[in-house]
Motif scaffolding. Structure first.
Motif, mmCIF file in Angstrom:
data_model
loop_
_atom_site.group_PDB
_atom_site.id
_atom_site.type_symbol
_atom_site.label_atom_id
_atom_site.label_comp_id
_atom_site.label_asym_id
_atom_site.label_seq_id
_atom_site.Cartn_x
_atom_site.Cartn_y
_atom_site.Cartn_z
ATOM 1 N N GLU A 113 13.231 -42.862 76.982
ATOM 2 C CA GLU A 113 13.228 -43.433 78.193
ATOM 3 C C GLU A 113 12.678 -43.234 79.113
ATOM 4 O OE1 GLU A 113 16.796 -44.066 74.837
ATOM 5 O OE2 GLU A 113 15.832 -42.927 76.119
ATOM 6 N N GLU A 119 7.989 -49.389 78.242
ATOM 7 C CA GLU A 119 8.578 -49.462 77.316
ATOM 8 C C GLU A 119 7.878 -49.826 75.999
ATOM 9 O OE1 GLU A 119 10.741 -47.096 77.129
ATOM 10 O OE2 GLU A 119 11.061 -46.908 79.644
ATOM 11 N N THR A 121 9.057 -51.995 73.882
ATOM 12 C CA THR A 121 9.166 -53.393 73.698
ATOM 13 C C THR A 121 8.396 -54.405 74.311
ATOM 14 O OG1 THR A 121 11.452 -53.361 75.220
ATOM 15 C CG2 THR A 121 11.630 -53.840 73.179
ATOM 16 N N LEU A 127 12.035 -54.391 68.459
ATOM 17 C CA LEU A 127 13.550 -53.799 68.542
ATOM 18 C C LEU A 127 13.742 -52.355 69.289
ATOM 19 C CD1 LEU A 127 16.234 -54.247 65.824
ATOM 20 C CD2 LEU A 127 16.820 -55.163 68.310
ATOM 21 N N ALA A 129 15.542 -48.969 70.152
ATOM 22 C CA ALA A 129 17.467 -48.504 70.880
ATOM 23 C C ALA A 129 17.755 -46.991 70.767
ATOM 24 C CB ALA A 129 18.024 -48.106 68.434
ATOM 25 N N TYR A 146 22.059 -48.100 72.996
ATOM 26 C CA TYR A 146 21.775 -49.388 72.979
ATOM 27 C C TYR A 146 20.890 -49.539 72.144
ATOM 28 C CZ TYR A 146 16.531 -47.368 74.881
ATOM 29 O OH TYR A 146 16.150 -46.603 74.099
ATOM 30 N N VAL A 148 17.571 -53.101 72.591
ATOM 31 C CA VAL A 148 17.437 -54.396 73.103
ATOM 32 C C VAL A 148 15.926 -54.270 72.549
ATOM 33 C CG1 VAL A 148 18.013 -52.971 74.908
ATOM 34 C CG2 VAL A 148 15.999 -52.145 74.270
ATOM 35 N N GLY A 149 15.293 -56.095 73.074
ATOM 36 C CA GLY A 149 14.521 -56.616 72.270
ATOM 37 C C GLY A 149 14.396 -57.412 72.090
ATOM 38 N N ARG A 150 14.213 -58.306 71.049
ATOM 39 C CA ARG A 150 13.663 -59.925 71.307
ATOM 40 C C ARG A 150 15.134 -60.314 70.268
ATOM 41 N NH1 ARG A 150 8.530 -61.121 70.452
ATOM 42 N NH2 ARG A 150 6.915 -60.165 69.680
ATOM 43 N N GLU A 151 15.720 -61.085 71.288
ATOM 44 C CA GLU A 151 17.180 -62.072 71.088
ATOM 45 C C GLU A 151 17.939 -62.338 69.351
ATOM 46 O OE1 GLU A 151 19.669 -65.564 72.687
ATOM 47 O OE2 GLU A 151 17.486 -66.067 72.872
ATOM 48 N N VAL A 154 18.293 -58.254 68.074
ATOM 49 C CA VAL A 154 19.482 -57.940 68.609
ATOM 50 C C VAL A 154 20.816 -58.439 68.616
ATOM 51 C CG1 VAL A 154 20.053 -57.647 71.291
ATOM 52 C CG2 VAL A 154 17.930 -57.379 70.797
#
Length: 316
Positions: A113, A119, A121, A127, A129, A146, A148-151, A154
């Protein structure tokens, strides 16, 4: 990473996984204890190419119509290979999706990160992580991770982590911890910049002394890990002892190699950090096996690595 229990065929495209994932997947010593294998998830992995990078020819036929999830590990883990750039990850995602558009691609983004301006995504990962005691915690997040990504995915991950119907709406995270999460996120780009400068210094110094390093000096960084091949058990232990002696916390303690849950061989850790286990602060570790490489991470000030390396060179 419990999300993958939803998928009945899973493919890893960047060689063997980090040691602690082997029992999660079911590759090693965990029958009947709730591994992915116990849930009926089939797992395959695509070996790395001879140069330590992705096997692009093999990747072109790796994703079958039955492959539900492909995992890409951005960092090197405990492998002697270079970490993947975000552009390489994007290229790999494109190759996978061309074979099977419905295959979910998940990226283990730990240590990567904020090293790049983009990044995973942003290049097609469904996704991503990572850990908050690594880069995005900015050295002050006390715990956590964490996704993150497509709703859709997630929400699926949150439901698996807690319970269907609860998802992210319930949890045990107290308010004061949330403050440190957001403050750490604010600080993290600056901390990552210092860690990258530290890794460049490690590579330059250790390479000049005749040690193999990965990545090599003066090349772009894809994560905050700098590996040094030390060649034998004694040097690896001495390196970690020197790091611990130079740490701001518990400098009086001596790290001891031993068996650790989740790891395939003896491991030694040096982490005199304010947050227990934090690798966004200055730390290093390595498995006691050939080629006896130490993996250095973090550092809030690159000058601290300068002080540590002086102690290291006196010790080895």
């Amino acid at each position: 990473m419990c999300l993958v229990c939803y998928f009945k065929a899973r493919r890893r495209v960047a060689g063997a996984p980090y040691d602690t994932l082997e029992e999660v997947i079911g590759k090693r010593d965990c029958d009947g204890l709730g591994s992915l294998k116990d849930f009926g998830v089939k797992y395959r992995e695509l070996p790395l190419a001879g140069d330590g990078g992705l096997d692009w020819d093999g990747l072109k036929t790796a994703a079958s119509p039955q492959t539900r999830c492909a995992l890409i590990q951005r960092s090197c883990g405990y492998s002697w290979r270079r970490s993947l750039s975000v552009s390489e990850i994007g290229k790999a995602i494109k190759v996978i999706k061309e074979q099977n558009p419905n295959c979910l691609v998940m990226v283990d983004n730990c240590y990567g990160e904020f090293v790049d301006i983009i990044e995973p995504t942003m290049v097609g990962a469904d996704l991503a992580a990572g850990s908050l005691i690594k880069n995005p915690g900015g050295t002050i997040a006390p715990c956590g991770g964490y996704v993150v990504g497509r709703e859709k995915w997630v929400k699926a991950a949150a439901a698996r982590l807690s319970a269907p119907g609860l998802g992210v709406d319930c949890g045990s995270t107290p308010g004061f911890v949330m403050r440190t999460f957001f403050q750490g996120l604010f600080l993290s780009p600056q901390m990552v910049g210092e860690a990258v400068k530290g890794s460049l210094l490690i590579a330059e110094v250790m390479s000049s002394k005749g040690f193999e390093v990965q990545p090599r000096p003066r090349v772009p960084r894809n994560d905050t890990v700098q590996a040094v091949q030390l060649g034998n058990r004694e040097r690896l232990i001495a390196f970690c002892e020197a790091v611990q002696r130079s740490s701001p916390v518990s400098s009086y303690t001596r790290p001891v190699a031993g068996t650790t849950p989740g790891y395939a061989s003896e491991v030694i850790f040096a982490d005199g950090t304010f947050i227990d286990g934090s690798t966004s602060e200055l730390s290093c570790d390595g498995p006691l096996r050939d080629p006896f490489a130490v993996f250095c991470q973090g550092g809030t000030h690159w000058t601290q690595w300068g002080l540590v390396l002086g102690e290291v060179l006196k010790s080895i």
